[in-house]
Design an enzyme around this catalytic site. Structure first.
Site, PDB file in Angstrom:
ATOM      1  N   GLN A 442      57.005 -25.594 -56.417  1.00  0.00           N
ATOM      2  CA  GLN A 442      56.136 -25.457 -57.588  1.00  0.00           C
ATOM      3  C   GLN A 442      56.758 -26.190 -58.766  1.00  0.00           C
ATOM      4  O   GLN A 442      57.869 -25.856 -59.203  1.00  0.00           O
ATOM      5  CB  GLN A 442      55.944 -23.976 -57.922  1.00  0.00           C
ATOM      6  N   SER A 445      57.547 -25.249 -64.535  1.00  0.00           N
ATOM      7  CA  SER A 445      58.441 -25.074 -65.687  1.00  0.00           C
ATOM      8  C   SER A 445      59.103 -26.388 -66.086  1.00  0.00           C
ATOM      9  O   SER A 445      59.400 -27.247 -65.241  1.00  0.00           O
ATOM     10  CB  SER A 445      59.518 -24.037 -65.363  1.00  0.00           C
ATOM     11  N   SER A 477      62.445 -24.104 -57.070  1.00  0.00           N
ATOM     12  CA  SER A 477      63.000 -23.669 -55.788  1.00  0.00           C
ATOM     13  C   SER A 477      62.484 -24.571 -54.671  1.00  0.00           C
ATOM     14  O   SER A 477      61.341 -25.038 -54.713  1.00  0.00           O
ATOM     15  CB  SER A 477      62.599 -22.222 -55.494  1.00  0.00           C
ATOM     16  N   GLU A 560      51.611 -15.336 -57.773  1.00  0.00           N
ATOM     17  CA  GLU A 560      53.063 -15.242 -57.863  1.00  0.00           C
ATOM     18  C   GLU A 560      53.479 -13.843 -58.281  1.00  0.00           C
ATOM     19  O   GLU A 560      54.366 -13.248 -57.687  1.00  0.00           O
ATOM     20  CB  GLU A 560      53.587 -16.266 -58.877  1.00  0.00           C
TER      21      GLU A 560
END
Length: 693
Positions: A442, A445, A477, A560
């Site tokens: 993902q 951020s 991640s 999430e």
């Protein structure tokens, strides 16, 4: 915010609360008797309502919410104890309006007499239920008429019902025995009803504080707009949801040995202290007006403290709970589907059995093909399963010993593709990801856009056949292992914040991607920085419409948060239990472990109640939103407790110590990842409690 889940219980709670509010004056004891509140759980053949302990708990909760005066708790408890023993004479008096109380202090049985002194909630009592124990451990329970004892009323701490000091010195032969009643059975029911009262008290305090924060103005605006007040109210919400969850569990298991004792321990640990804290916070939000005698807030604080004083401190119950779990006992949660699974069970069981018969290497593909891997997703990727079917599937998979593989980031990315993607995107990515052939990361951020994700600056420039993305992502991640990533980038530089953002699927093997590991405090490098330098993304990898990515991202983020809130909590708590079992643990350490067990169980109960709310067609409710906040507190606290229990061994480099320290450090990320605790409290205060932005 009640222990009630079903429509019947919600209606009962609302009806009794409305009855108490509608009176021109406070309800009298005759009014309470006429409503049949305290005898709801007494069999109809004995003059009661024919309900169960949960019915009674909902009624007691509603009365506590309005501080209905009189010995509601004590008389309701006495009525259930008398009914369980089949004692009809005093019970008939209670049905007709007599007041009663129950001693939780077990008195002394010796030389044919029962003697001792105790305190029970309520005044003007007509009957007292007491228990006694001999030096040899023989136990007996009896009911006494008030004139057989010395009863001295006290206005005391709880102004809404007072208390009585009861002195007993009576020949056992002169008393009515209550066969089958034990201290354990009395305690279970006492905790169930007392924590139901705690739930009613806490709910009133939260509602009162929130209503006041919406209208009280300081510095030219409502105080509910200030983050400090928001967080205080959100913490109250966490407390209220936890209290109602454990009170509900105690009531549903009040008649069960073993499991009921565990549920009572958990409820006493969480609810008694929890209600006191919520009542204290209510007064803090109210400020000066909350400190006045005229305002009702102090009466609710008094009731909460009185309940805790009567039943015992949280540490006392926590130590008892720790003793049980060290002995190997565990709370086993079973969701009662009330027959709603009858038409589903055989089909699901058959499908699971077919998968269980396959070699391990073939099971994942079979789970995908049958729709059992993600049953709540639409067919053909899932089964479009409703809440009941999902629970049945979970139960049958567990019974067969089949664990679903963790699809990790795909669990957050694929729902967006399913809901907003094209047929070609669904065909290309969904089934292959479920089978484990495609790994996702993902790319949301950024260094300047964490919780404030709308501040992202990664840009997407239109080129022939697609887009070129340039920017930096962080805290990613699985970036090095991923085949594909979901990425938010700004396609319209003129629009601000969440406007002008689009949602892309990026091939992580594309030219222009530079992945750099970030070493975290544990020493591992699970996160990464990802630099995008003119990375080409074809048009077919844009999800949804241009500039509409923020709406799509909310789908991903919602998934999430559900995933993180459902994290298993047993690792550190079980390790703490193991450590105290291996040592001569102090009472302080036992209590600390008991508190950790109680909070872990409360988190599981929130999940169970969320599922039951969904089954009832009411949505998951606030329980699911609060779950992550409590789960984080539990996991961080439990992992820190483990290291504390190690003592000076924590300084060493033994394998088990290294694992414990690693977990303690790792859990620090939980209050940051997926939305920081502070931001989530803002969201809870605004979205759930309605406080102003």
């Amino acid at each position: 915010m009640s222990i009630a889940i079903t429509d019947d219980h919600r209606e009962l709670f609302a009806a009794l609360k409305g009855w108490a509010q509608s009176s021109d004056q406070r309800p009298s004891w005759a009014d309470v008797t006429a409503q049949g509140v305290v005898t709801i759980a007494v069999p109809e053949s004995l003059g009661g309502g024919g309900g169960n302990a949960l019915d009674l708990a909902v009624a007691v909760e509603a009365c506590a919410h309005e501080l209905v005066p009189g010995p509601v708790l004590g008389t309701a408890l006495a009525a259930t104890v008398l009914a369980s023993a089949g004692e009809t004479s005093p019970l008939k008096a209670v049905v007709d309006g007599a007041r009663a109380g129950v001693s939780l202090t077990v008195l002394r049985l010796a030389d044919g007499r029962i003697t001792g002194e105790t305190v029970v909630p309520g005044t003007e009592l007509d009957w007292i239920v007491v228990g006694g124990r001999s030096d040899s451990g023989e136990e007996g329970w009896f009911v006494l008429a008030a004139e057989q004892t010395g009863v001295r009323p006290h206005e005391g701490l709880d102004l809404s019902r007072g208390a009585s000091r009861v002195s007993v010195d009576v020949e056992v032969a002169d008393l009515t025995a209550l066969p089958g009643v034990t201290a354990a059975s009395v305690r279970r029911m006492a905790v169930a009803l007392a924590t139901a009262e705690a739930s009613g008290v806490a709910a009133w305090c939260l509602a009162t504080a929130v209503d006041y924060a919406k209208v009280r103005e300081q510095f030219g605006q409502p105080i509910g707009r200030f983050q400090a007040v928001k967080h205080l109210c959100a913490e109250m919400l966490e407390g209220v949801e936890a209290v109602s969850a454990v009170a509900w569990d105690a009531a549903t298991t009040a008649d069960a040995d073993g499991q009921g004792d565990l549920a009572a321990d958990v409820a006493a640990v969480i609810a008694l202290d929890g209600a006191v804290r919520v009542a204290q916070a209510c007064i803090q939000v109210l400020g000066g007006i909350g400190f006045t005698f005229e305002h009702a807030a102090h009466r609710y604080l008094r009731r909460a403290v009185a309940l805790r004083s009567w039943l015992g401190s949280g540490d006392e119950h926590a130590a008892r709970l720790a003793d049980r779990v060290v002995a190997g006992k565990r709370r086993e949660l079973v969701i009662d589907l009330d027959g709603a699974d009858a038409d589903l069970r055989d089909d699901v069981r058959s499908a699971v059995a077919a998968i269980a018969a396959l070699p391990d290497g073939q099971r994942r593909a079979a789970l995908v093909e049958s729709g059992l891997l993600a049953p709540h997703w639409p067919t053909p990727y899932g089964r479009s399963a409703g809440p009941v079917e999902q629970i049945v599937i979970d139960e049958e998979l567990a019974a067969a010993g089949i664990e679903r593989p963790d699809i990790k980031i795909a669990a957050w990315a694929l729902p967006t593709i399913l809901e907003h993607g094209t047929d070609a995107q669904r065909e290309r990515f969904v089934l292959s990801s479920l089978r484990g052939e495609v790994i996702w990361c993902q790319l949301f951020s950024e260094p300047g856009a964490g919780s404030d994700l709308a501040s992202l600056t990664t840009k997407a420039e239109r080129v022939e056949g697609g887009w070129r993305l340039t920017g930096q992502k962080v805290w990613t991640s699985l970036a090095a292992q991923a085949d594909w990533g979901v990425c938010l980038a700004r396609t319209n530089p003129v629009e601000k914040r969440h406007r002008g953002v689009s949602y892309f699927l990026i091939d992580m093997k594309s030219a222009g991607i530079d992945i750099r590991p970030l070493r975290e405090m544990t020493g591992d490098a699970l996160f990464n920085e990802v630099f995008l330098d003119g990375v080409f993304v074809p048009d077919e990898c844009l999800v949804g419409s241009v500039d509409d990515g923020w709406r799509l991202a909310r789908t991903t983020l919602a998934n999430e948060r559900v995933a993180m809130a459902s994290t298993k909590l047993d690792l550190s708590v079980e390790r703490a239990i193991e450590l105290v079992a291996q040592s001569d643990a102090s009472s302080t350490d036992l209590a600390r472990v008991g508190h950790a067990v109680a909070l872990s169980t409360a988190c599981s109960l929130l999940g169970a109640r969320s599922a039951l709310n969904s089954i009832a067609g009411q949505g998951p409710g606030a329980s699911s939103s609060v779950a992550k906040l409590l789960t984080v507190r539990n996991r961080q606290g439990a992992s820190e407790l483990v290291v504390d229990l190690l003592g000076d061994r924590a300084l060493l480099d033994d394998d088990d110590v290294r694992a414990d320290v690693h977990e303690m450090l790792l859990t620090r990320c939980l209050s940051i990842a997926g939305g920081t605790t502070q931001v989530l409290r803002n969201v809870a205060a605004e979205m759930l409690l309605g406080l102003p932005r």
